[in-house]
Motif scaffolding. Structure first.
Motif, PDB file in Angstrom:
ATOM      1  N   ALA A  79      -7.055   7.927  12.010  1.00  8.93           N
ATOM      2  CA  ALA A  79      -7.074   6.707  11.195  1.00  8.93           C
ATOM      3  C   ALA A  79      -6.561   5.589  12.112  1.00  8.93           C
ATOM      4  CB  ALA A  79      -6.184   6.888   9.978  1.00  8.93           C
ATOM      5  N   ASN A 126      -4.182   9.563  -1.676  1.00 15.67           N
ATOM      6  CA  ASN A 126      -3.636   9.687  -0.317  1.00 15.67           C
ATOM      7  C   ASN A 126      -4.162  10.933   0.378  1.00 15.67           C
ATOM      8  OD1 ASN A 126      -1.888   7.396  -0.832  1.00 15.67           O
ATOM      9  ND2 ASN A 126      -0.799   8.791  -2.196  1.00 15.67           N
ATOM     10  N   SER A 129      -7.659  10.558   1.381  1.00 16.71           N
ATOM     11  CA  SER A 129      -7.889   9.780   2.602  1.00 16.71           C
ATOM     12  C   SER A 129      -7.914  10.687   3.833  1.00 16.71           C
ATOM     13  CB  SER A 129      -6.839   8.676   2.767  1.00 16.71           C
ATOM     14  OG  SER A 129      -5.627   9.218   3.232  1.00 16.71           O
ATOM     15  N   ARG A 133     -11.630  11.914   5.855  1.00 16.72           N
ATOM     16  CA  ARG A 133     -11.831  11.767   7.299  1.00 16.72           C
ATOM     17  C   ARG A 133     -12.309  13.065   7.944  1.00 16.72           C
ATOM     18  NH1 ARG A 133     -10.212   6.826   8.858  1.00 16.72           N
ATOM     19  NH2 ARG A 133      -8.847   5.779   7.388  1.00 16.72           N
TER      20      ARG A 133
END
Ligand code: ZN
Length: 207
Positions: A79, A126, A129, A133
């Motif tokens: 990230a 969260n 996320s 990815r």
């Protein structure tokens, strides 16, 4: 700063020591250097590893204080904050080797495969996320024969995710891309085997 190739050799040697259960005197006595390190650091490698408690970077490479610049996040995903951390270390300290360190039986990859198999929708944003990815690298594998064999699927998914993170670091930042072009940075993908303690470097290894 030592070149990527030499830095990689230090990691290989350290991992060999770890596997055979010996520690170097330098590692054992590295905390003595604490005061010396107040003046500054010069880590010879940057490690982007998974947060898994069984894969502590300093231990599996038998390194001590001041040796490694370590970034850990579940699933060793990339990230913006991870890219920024690598940029910081590469620019500030001149560190020339980045290792993306994934590992066998990674829970973050398993969670992503589970979510792809039967989306539950109850993950926190969260956690999503992280899964989000990992997903692009592993989703195509579900369209192959691997989908029939959970164990083989997980193995290949771990590798695909490591390759994707390494590629993201190589191409997701102008600063890193320029350093790579100038031959001042190499990003290598590696897998740690929980079963043996060995680290296998398999992607982007400098010739
Ligand atoms: Zn993991």
């Amino acid at each position: 700063m030592i070149p990527a190739k030499d830095a990689l050799e230090l990691l290989r040697e350290g991992n060999r020591r770890f596997v055979s259960g010996v520690r170097s005197i330098d590692t054992m006595t590295s905390t003595i250097r604490r005061e010396e390190l107040i003046a500054g650091q010069a880590p010879f490698a940057i490690i982007l590893g998974c947060s898994d408690s069984r894969v502590p970077a300093e231990m599996v490479f038998d390194q001590g204080m001041g040796d490694l610049f370590v970034i850990r996040v579940a699933g060793n995903v990339v990230a913006p904050s991870q890219i920024g951390s690598v940029e910081f270390a590469a620019e500030r300290f001149g560190t020339q080797l980045v290792v993306v360190l994934g590992h066998s039986m990674c829970g973050a990859i398993e969670a992503t495969l589970e979510e792809l198999g039967r989306p539950s929708g109850d993950q926190s944003p969260n956690l999503r996320s992280i899964v989000g990815r990992v997903r692009p690298a592993v989703a195509p594998l579900l369209e192959t024969e691997l989908a029939k064999s959970p164990e083989a699927l997980l193995k290949q998914a771990v590798r695909a995710n490591i390759r994707a993170s390494a590629s993201h670091l190589r191409h997701g930042s102008q600063i890193l891309e320029q350093l790579i072009q100038k031959g001042r940075l190499a990003v290598v993908g590696a897998e740690y085997w929980l079963e043996t303690g060995e680290v296998e470097f398999f992607d982007g290894v400098p010739a």
